[in-house]
Write an enzyme that holds these catalytic residues in place. Structure first.
Site, PDB file in Angstrom:
ATOM      1  N   LEU A 103       0.549   6.038 -13.197  1.00 19.74           N
ATOM      2  CA  LEU A 103      -0.091   5.637 -14.450  1.00 19.74           C
ATOM      3  C   LEU A 103       0.592   6.249 -15.665  1.00 19.74           C
ATOM      4  O   LEU A 103      -0.017   6.400 -16.719  1.00 19.74           O
ATOM      5  CB  LEU A 103      -1.577   6.025 -14.432  1.00 19.74           C
ATOM      6  CG  LEU A 103      -2.416   5.366 -13.334  1.00 19.74           C
ATOM      7  CD1 LEU A 103      -3.836   5.907 -13.342  1.00 19.74           C
ATOM      8  CD2 LEU A 103      -2.426   3.853 -13.492  1.00 19.74           C
ATOM      9  N   UNK A 104       1.847   6.580 -15.542  1.00 11.98           N
ATOM     10  CA  UNK A 104       2.616   7.193 -16.629  1.00 11.98           C
ATOM     11  C   UNK A 104       3.243   6.098 -17.497  1.00 11.98           C
ATOM     12  O   UNK A 104       3.445   4.972 -17.038  1.00 11.98           O
ATOM     13  CB  UNK A 104       3.699   8.092 -16.039  1.00 11.98           C
TER      14      UNK A 104
END
Length: 201
Positions: free
Chosen positions: A46-47
Site C-alpha cells: 500500500l505504498u
C-alpha cells in the site's frame, strides 16, 4: 549495541540466514542461493511506490533471472502501516488492488517481518550492519519521527519501504539503495556482477 545485531554479528554472508516463504512451508536457507546475485527489498503493498517497485522487481527477475539474479521481497508493516494485510492476503492485494490488473510477483516473497528494532529479522540486522547507509543518499533517515514505531532506533535503520540491498554471488552485501532510487536503475550494478561469472564461495 542495537537488538538483533548480536545475532547477526558473527555472520560473514547472507548464507547464514533463512526465511519462511509467503506461501508457507519450510524456511528457505539463503545458502541455497549460493553463487547467485541477490537483490533484497523490504516491500509493502500500500505504498506510493508499490506499483513502480513491484513491476520493476518483476522486470529485473524476468530479464536477469536466467543469468543468475534472484530477487527477494520481504513484506514489512513498520512504515506507515502500509503492509497491514495478513500473510495470506498479500498476494490477493497485489493481484487485485495494487499493482492490480492480475499482477503476480515472479520473484520470491517471504512472510512479513520487521526490519528495524528489537524484533528485526536477523537478515536485516546483518544487512544494516554491513551497509549502514544507502550509497545514493548517505543521510537517508525516517523523515517523520511520529512514524517510528520500533525500538531501539539506530542510525543504520531502514528508512522506509523499498530500500534495496544488492548482494554479490559470494553472499556479501555490496550496496544499499534508498527508497528514492528506482529498482530498475540498479540494473547496471547487477549486470556488472553477473558479467564477473559465478563465484567459488
Amino acid at each position: 549495541m542495537c537488538a538483533a545485531r548480536l545475532a547477526a554479528a558473527a555472520a560473514q554472508s547472507v548464507y547464514a540466514f533463512s526465511a519462511r516463504p509467503l506461501a508457507g512451508g519450510e524456511p528457505v536457507s539463503l545458502g541455497s542461493l549460493r553463487g547467485k546475485v541477490l537483490l533484497i527489498e523490504n516491500v509493502a503493498s500500500l505504498u506510493g511506490t508499490t506499483v513502480r517497485d513491484y513491476t520493476q522487481m518483476n522486470e529485473l527477475q524476468r530479464r536477469l533471472g536466467p543469468r543468475g539474479l534472484v530477487v527477494l521481497g520481504f513484506p514489512c508493516n513498520q512504515f506507515g502501516h502500509q503492509e497491514n494485510a495478513k500473510n495470506e492476503e498479500i498476494l490477493n492485494s497485489l493481484k487485485y488492488v495494487r499493482p492490480g490488473g492480475g499482477f503476480e510477483p515472479n520473484f520470491m516473497l517471504f512472510e512479513k517481518c520487521e526490519v528495524n528494532g528489537a524484533g528485526a529479522h536477523t537478515l536485516f540486522a546483518f544487512l544494516r550492519e554491513a551497509l549502514p547507509a544507502p550509497s545514493d543518499d548517505a543521510t537517508a533517515l525516517m523523515t517523520d519521527p511520529k512514524l517510528i514505531t520500533w525500538s531501539p532506533v539506530c542510525r543504520n535503520d531502514v528508512a522506509w519501504n523499498f530500500e534495496k540491498f544488492l548482494v554479490g554471488p559470494d553472499g556479501v552485501p555490496l550496496r544499499r539503495y534508498s527508497r528514492r532510487f528506482q529498482t530498475i536503475d540498479i540494473e547496471p550494478d547487477i549486470e556488472a556482477l553477473l558479467s564477473q561469472g559465478p563465484s567459488c564461495a
